[in-house]
Design an enzyme around this catalytic site. Structure first.
Site, PDB file in Angstrom:
ATOM      1  N   LYS A 120     -17.567  -6.955   6.658  1.00  0.00           N
ATOM      2  CA  LYS A 120     -16.099  -7.788   7.189  1.00  0.00           C
ATOM      3  C   LYS A 120     -15.948  -7.476   8.549  1.00  0.00           C
ATOM      4  CE  LYS A 120     -13.436  -7.288   2.856  1.00  0.00           C
ATOM      5  NZ  LYS A 120     -12.064  -6.687   2.200  1.00  0.00           N
ATOM      6  N   SER A 140      -2.721  -7.846   3.050  1.00  0.00           N
ATOM      7  CA  SER A 140      -2.716  -7.786   4.481  1.00  0.00           C
ATOM      8  C   SER A 140      -3.401  -8.970   5.034  1.00  0.00           C
ATOM      9  CB  SER A 140      -4.007  -6.726   4.739  1.00  0.00           C
ATOM     10  OG  SER A 140      -3.706  -5.443   4.308  1.00  0.00           O
ATOM     11  N   ARG A 174      -1.820  -6.002  -8.183  1.00  0.00           N
ATOM     12  CA  ARG A 174      -0.672  -6.970  -8.033  1.00  0.00           C
ATOM     13  C   ARG A 174      -0.432  -7.891  -9.149  1.00  0.00           C
ATOM     14  NH1 ARG A 174      -2.674  -8.254  -2.298  1.00  0.00           N
ATOM     15  NH2 ARG A 174      -4.424  -8.490  -3.712  1.00  0.00           N
ATOM     16  N   HIS A 187       0.826  -1.168  -0.194  1.00  0.00           N
ATOM     17  CA  HIS A 187       0.067   0.055   0.076  1.00  0.00           C
ATOM     18  C   HIS A 187       0.829   1.206  -0.030  1.00  0.00           C
ATOM     19  CE1 HIS A 187      -3.153  -2.681   2.280  1.00  0.00           C
ATOM     20  NE2 HIS A 187      -3.275  -2.716   0.943  1.00  0.00           N
TER      21      HIS A 187
HETATM   22  O1  PNS Z   1      -8.753  -3.029   0.121  1.00  0.00           O
HETATM   23  P1  PNS Z   1      -9.916  -3.474  -0.465  1.00  0.00           P
HETATM   24  O2  PNS Z   1     -10.941  -4.196   0.458  1.00  0.00           O
HETATM   25  O3  PNS Z   1      -9.746  -4.304  -1.768  1.00  0.00           O
HETATM   26  O4  PNS Z   1     -10.668  -2.261  -1.113  1.00  0.00           O
HETATM   27  C1  PNS Z   1     -12.065  -2.367  -1.572  1.00  0.00           C
HETATM   28  C2  PNS Z   1     -12.963  -0.992  -1.987  1.00  0.00           C
HETATM   29  C3  PNS Z   1     -13.006  -0.268  -0.494  1.00  0.00           C
HETATM   30  C4  PNS Z   1     -12.103   0.129  -2.890  1.00  0.00           C
HETATM   31  C5  PNS Z   1     -14.245  -1.213  -2.243  1.00  0.00           C
HETATM   32  O5  PNS Z   1     -14.723  -2.237  -1.731  1.00  0.00           O
HETATM   33  C6  PNS Z   1     -15.070  -0.106  -1.998  1.00  0.00           C
HETATM   34  O6  PNS Z   1     -14.840   0.802  -2.729  1.00  0.00           O
HETATM   35  N1  PNS Z   1     -16.216  -0.365  -1.423  1.00  0.00           N
HETATM   36  C7  PNS Z   1     -17.226   0.817  -1.111  1.00  0.00           C
HETATM   37  C8  PNS Z   1     -18.407   0.284  -1.639  1.00  0.00           C
HETATM   38  C9  PNS Z   1     -18.374   0.569  -3.071  1.00  0.00           C
HETATM   39  O7  PNS Z   1     -18.559   1.710  -3.577  1.00  0.00           O
HETATM   40  N2  PNS Z   1     -18.350  -0.322  -4.057  1.00  0.00           N
HETATM   41  C10 PNS Z   1     -18.096  -0.406  -5.430  1.00  0.00           C
HETATM   42  C11 PNS Z   1     -19.568  -0.436  -6.057  1.00  0.00           C
HETATM   43  S1  PNS Z   1     -19.734  -2.570  -6.126  1.00  0.00           S
END
Ligand code: PNS
Length: 162
Positions: free
Chosen positions: A41, A129, A90, A17
């Site tokens: 989560k 993570s 990645r 990150h």
């Molecule tokens: O670190 P992560 O868990 O891979 O991040 C995922 C994240 C936070 C980018 C994604 O889950 C997100 O933006 N969640 C907020 C809800 C949303 O807007 N979802 C996208 C439309 S389905």
């Protein structure tokens, strides 16, 4: 001014990150790293703890600010007047999921939120993570994965004093 948001769970922040944060901060005038408060989560660290760790890890980057959000990213970005989301890629396994989210966000924001992908530096391509937490949960060595103060906090969560 060019601004971007780097959203994520950051549970906890890793060198992968931080690599993306550093590089995005060089491209944009202001980078907001925002921790998702995801009720579904069950994270190891609270949102407050994750925000604190990110603040500590990015102290030397003056154009990076740390925040948190809940709900949809497009709504959060609109309120902040940010039109670019940063995500790290990645490997090909990340691609399909990320493509779907990027396209959904673009569609549902009426083109207001675009996603820019940075490919993770090779030395961190294996990092996540989840694997860091798994290694730490067995008292394994995570010194190559996260800053020392983060490692200490993870070990503490699993009851190790190291
Ligand atoms: O670190 P992560 O868990 O891979 O991040 C995922 C994240 C936070 C980018 C994604 O889950 C997100 O933006 N969640 C907020 C809800 C949303 O807007 N979802 C996208 C439309 S389905």
């Amino acid at each position: 001014m060019k601004a971007a948001v780097y959203p994520g769970s950051f549970d906890p922040v890793t060198y992968g990150h931080l690599d993306i944060i550093r590089r995005a901060a060089e491209i944009f005038d202001e980078l907001t790293v925002s921790v998702l408060n995801n009720k579904i989560k069950t994270p190891l660290f609270s949102v407050e703890e994750r925000v604190k760790m990110l603040e500590e890890a990015t102290r030397d980057l003056p154009n990076v600010r740390i925040d948190s959000f809940s709900g949809l990213l497009i709504d959060y970005a609109r309120k902040q007047d940010i039109h670019v989301a940063i995500r790290g890629l990645r490997a090909i396994t990340d691609f399909e999921y990320e493509l779907q989210i990027a396209q959904t966000n673009r569609k549902f924001s009426d083109g207001e939120l675009d996603t820019m992908f940075l490919t993770t530096s090779l030395e961190y391509a294996y990092l996540s993570s989840s694997t860091v937490k798994e290694i730490a949960s067995f008292n394994g060595d995570i010194s190559q994965c996260v800053p020392e103060f983060v490692a200490k906090s993870i070990y503490a969560k699993y009851g190790y004093d190291r």
